[in-house]
Design a protein around this motif. Sequence first.
Motif, PDB file in Angstrom:
ATOM      1  N   ARG A   1    -106.489   7.065 -16.558  1.00 36.41           N
ATOM      2  CA  ARG A   1    -105.325   6.559 -17.281  1.00 36.41           C
ATOM      3  C   ARG A   1    -104.215   6.211 -16.308  1.00 36.41           C
ATOM      4  N   ARG A   2    -103.319   5.357 -16.756  1.00 36.01           N
ATOM      5  CA  ARG A   2    -102.148   5.035 -15.956  1.00 36.01           C
ATOM      6  C   ARG A   2    -101.063   6.078 -16.216  1.00 36.01           C
ATOM      7  N   GLY A   3    -100.287   6.386 -15.201  1.00 33.71           N
ATOM      8  CA  GLY A   3     -99.258   7.398 -15.350  1.00 33.71           C
ATOM      9  C   GLY A   3     -98.060   7.127 -14.480  1.00 33.71           C
ATOM     10  N   LEU A   4     -96.935   7.728 -14.856  1.00 32.18           N
ATOM     11  CA  LEU A   4     -95.701   7.634 -14.092  1.00 32.18           C
ATOM     12  C   LEU A   4     -95.020   8.995 -14.101  1.00 32.18           C
ATOM     13  N   ALA A   5     -94.533   9.419 -12.958  1.00 30.21           N
ATOM     14  CA  ALA A   5     -93.717  10.632 -12.860  1.00 30.21           C
ATOM     15  C   ALA A   5     -92.301  10.190 -12.519  1.00 30.21           C
ATOM     16  N   VAL A   6     -91.357  10.476 -13.398  1.00 30.66           N
ATOM     17  CA  VAL A   6     -89.998   9.939 -13.269  1.00 30.66           C
ATOM     18  C   VAL A   6     -88.989  11.084 -13.197  1.00 30.66           C
ATOM     19  N   PRO A   7     -88.276  11.222 -12.088  1.00 32.77           N
ATOM     20  CA  PRO A   7     -87.209  12.233 -12.051  1.00 32.77           C
ATOM     21  C   PRO A   7     -86.169  11.928 -13.131  1.00 32.77           C
ATOM     22  N   ALA A   8     -85.879  12.899 -13.980  1.00 31.50           N
ATOM     23  CA  ALA A   8     -84.966  12.629 -15.090  1.00 31.50           C
ATOM     24  C   ALA A   8     -84.344  13.919 -15.604  1.00 31.50           C
ATOM     25  N   ASP A   9     -83.031  13.902 -15.712  1.00 30.03           N
ATOM     26  CA  ASP A   9     -82.284  14.973 -16.368  1.00 30.03           C
ATOM     27  C   ASP A   9     -82.064  14.522 -17.806  1.00 30.03           C
ATOM     28  N   THR A  10     -82.698  15.199 -18.749  1.00 29.36           N
ATOM     29  CA  THR A  10     -82.656  14.730 -20.137  1.00 29.36           C
ATOM     30  C   THR A  10     -81.303  14.951 -20.806  1.00 29.36           C
TER      31      THR A  10
ATOM     32  N   ASP B   1     -78.084   8.094 -19.462  1.00 29.62           N
ATOM     33  CA  ASP B   1     -78.545   7.005 -18.610  1.00 29.62           C
ATOM     34  C   ASP B   1     -79.908   7.319 -17.999  1.00 29.62           C
ATOM     35  N   GLN B   2     -80.119   8.570 -17.592  1.00 29.23           N
ATOM     36  CA  GLN B   2     -81.414   8.941 -17.020  1.00 29.23           C
ATOM     37  C   GLN B   2     -82.503   8.941 -18.084  1.00 29.23           C
ATOM     38  N   VAL B   3     -82.153   9.303 -19.299  1.00 26.57           N
ATOM     39  CA  VAL B   3     -83.125   9.237 -20.394  1.00 26.57           C
ATOM     40  C   VAL B   3     -83.536   7.790 -20.636  1.00 26.57           C
ATOM     41  N   THR B   4     -82.565   6.898 -20.667  1.00 26.37           N
ATOM     42  CA  THR B   4     -82.870   5.479 -20.842  1.00 26.37           C
ATOM     43  C   THR B   4     -83.778   4.975 -19.726  1.00 26.37           C
TER      44      THR B   4
ATOM     45  N   ASN C   1     -91.114  15.933 -26.832  1.00 24.65           N
ATOM     46  CA  ASN C   1     -89.836  16.497 -26.406  1.00 24.65           C
ATOM     47  C   ASN C   1     -90.087  17.933 -25.974  1.00 24.65           C
ATOM     48  N   ASN C   2     -90.265  18.146 -24.690  1.00 18.62           N
ATOM     49  CA  ASN C   2     -90.694  19.459 -24.210  1.00 18.62           C
ATOM     50  C   ASN C   2     -89.738  20.094 -23.206  1.00 18.62           C
ATOM     51  N   ALA C   3     -88.963  19.318 -22.463  1.00 16.26           N
ATOM     52  CA  ALA C   3     -88.106  19.887 -21.424  1.00 16.26           C
ATOM     53  C   ALA C   3     -87.196  20.952 -22.025  1.00 16.26           C
ATOM     54  N   GLY C   4     -87.233  22.134 -21.439  1.00 20.47           N
ATOM     55  CA  GLY C   4     -86.429  23.216 -22.002  1.00 20.47           C
ATOM     56  C   GLY C   4     -86.099  24.273 -20.977  1.00 20.47           C
ATOM     57  N   VAL C   5     -85.063  25.028 -21.270  1.00 20.82           N
ATOM     58  CA  VAL C   5     -84.663  26.137 -20.402  1.00 20.82           C
ATOM     59  C   VAL C   5     -84.295  27.343 -21.261  1.00 20.82           C
ATOM     60  N   THR C   6     -84.430  28.518 -20.670  1.00 20.80           N
ATOM     61  CA  THR C   6     -83.861  29.722 -21.252  1.00 20.80           C
ATOM     62  C   THR C   6     -82.752  30.181 -20.317  1.00 20.80           C
ATOM     63  N   SER C   7     -82.318  31.400 -20.484  1.00 21.47           N
ATOM     64  CA  SER C   7     -81.343  31.999 -19.574  1.00 21.47           C
ATOM     65  C   SER C   7     -81.708  33.470 -19.457  1.00 21.47           C
ATOM     66  N   PRO C   8     -81.051  34.212 -18.581  1.00 22.33           N
ATOM     67  CA  PRO C   8     -81.436  35.611 -18.411  1.00 22.33           C
ATOM     68  C   PRO C   8     -81.469  36.383 -19.725  1.00 22.33           C
ATOM     69  N   ILE C   9     -82.538  37.126 -19.937  1.00 19.34           N
ATOM     70  CA  ILE C   9     -82.675  37.946 -21.130  1.00 19.34           C
ATOM     71  C   ILE C   9     -81.642  39.067 -21.098  1.00 19.34           C
ATOM     72  N   GLY C  10     -81.034  39.316 -22.253  1.00 10.64           N
ATOM     73  CA  GLY C  10     -80.061  40.399 -22.318  1.00 10.64           C
ATOM     74  C   GLY C  10     -79.310  40.402 -23.625  1.00 10.64           C
ATOM     75  N   PRO C  11     -78.399  41.345 -23.805  1.00 10.19           N
ATOM     76  CA  PRO C  11     -77.628  41.443 -25.049  1.00 10.19           C
ATOM     77  C   PRO C  11     -76.775  40.205 -25.294  1.00 10.19           C
TER      78      PRO C  11
END
Length: 242
Positions: free
Chosen positions: A52-61, A65-68, A85-95
Motif C-alpha cells: 500500500r501507499r503511505g505517508l508519515a506526516v509530522p503534525a500537532d493536531t 494549520d498542521q491538521v490541514t 482520530n487516535n492521537a491522545g495524551v494523559t497526564s501523571p496519575i494522581g488525585p
Amino acid sequence: MEPVTVITGGSRGIGAATARRLARAGHHVAFGYRRDHDAAQAVLADIHAAGRRGLAVPADTTDADQVTALFDAAADLGDLTGLVNNAGVTSPIGPFVDLDAGDLRRVVDVNLIGYVLCAQQAARRMSAGGAIVNVSSAAATLGSPGEYVHYAAVKAATDTLTVGLAKELAPRGIRVNAVAPGIIRTDIHAVSGVPDRPDTAAGRIPLGRAGEADEVAAAIAWLLTPDASYTTGTVLRVSGGL
C-alpha cells in the motif's frame, strides 16, 4: 475505489497497530505523528511492505494549520474515505485536587480540540461512504477516580462528539463511531507515571488481563468496513469487561 485513511498518532500504540492492520486490509494510509521519526518510519515501511501507499506526516493536531497540512498530504493518496482520530495524551496519575492546570489544558487540547479539528477536515473532504472512528476510552463511563478524572471527562466529550456528529453527517452518508478501549498494553502508561499499570490492574479486569493494541485496531478496522454500513453513532467498548 481504494480506501484512503488518515490516522492521527500513528507512530505508536493503537495508532501504529491500526495503520498496519488497515494496510494489510488494502487501505492507503497517511498518518500523523509528533516526535518519534524512527518509529514513524518503521510503521511506514510496514505499510509499504503490505503493498500500500503511505505517508508519515509530522503534525500537532492541536494546530489547525498542521491538521490541514496533514489532510492535504493525504489527498495525494486519493479521495479520503476514513479518519481514525487516535492521537491522545494523559497526564501523571494522581488525585484530582493535585491536577496541574497545564496538564489539564494539554489533555483537553489534544484529546478534544484535536479531534474536533481533524473531524472538521474529514467532514469537509469526505463523500458518501466515508467513515470516522474516534478513539475514546472506557474511562468515559468509569470516571477514573484517583487516577485522571479530567481525562475521563474529556473522553466522555469524545463520546458526545461521536453521537452528535454521526447524526449531523448521516444525511450525507458518512458514518461516525468510536471505540472505547480499557487498559491496553501501550507506552501511554509510562507517560502517566505508572508503566506497569497493565499488569497491576489485571486483577480488576473481568477477563483477567490487559488488552493488546491489535485487539483495539481490529475493532477500528471493522468500523471502517462496509460490514459496519448500518453502524453509526455507536461507542464500541473494547475493555475486557470493564
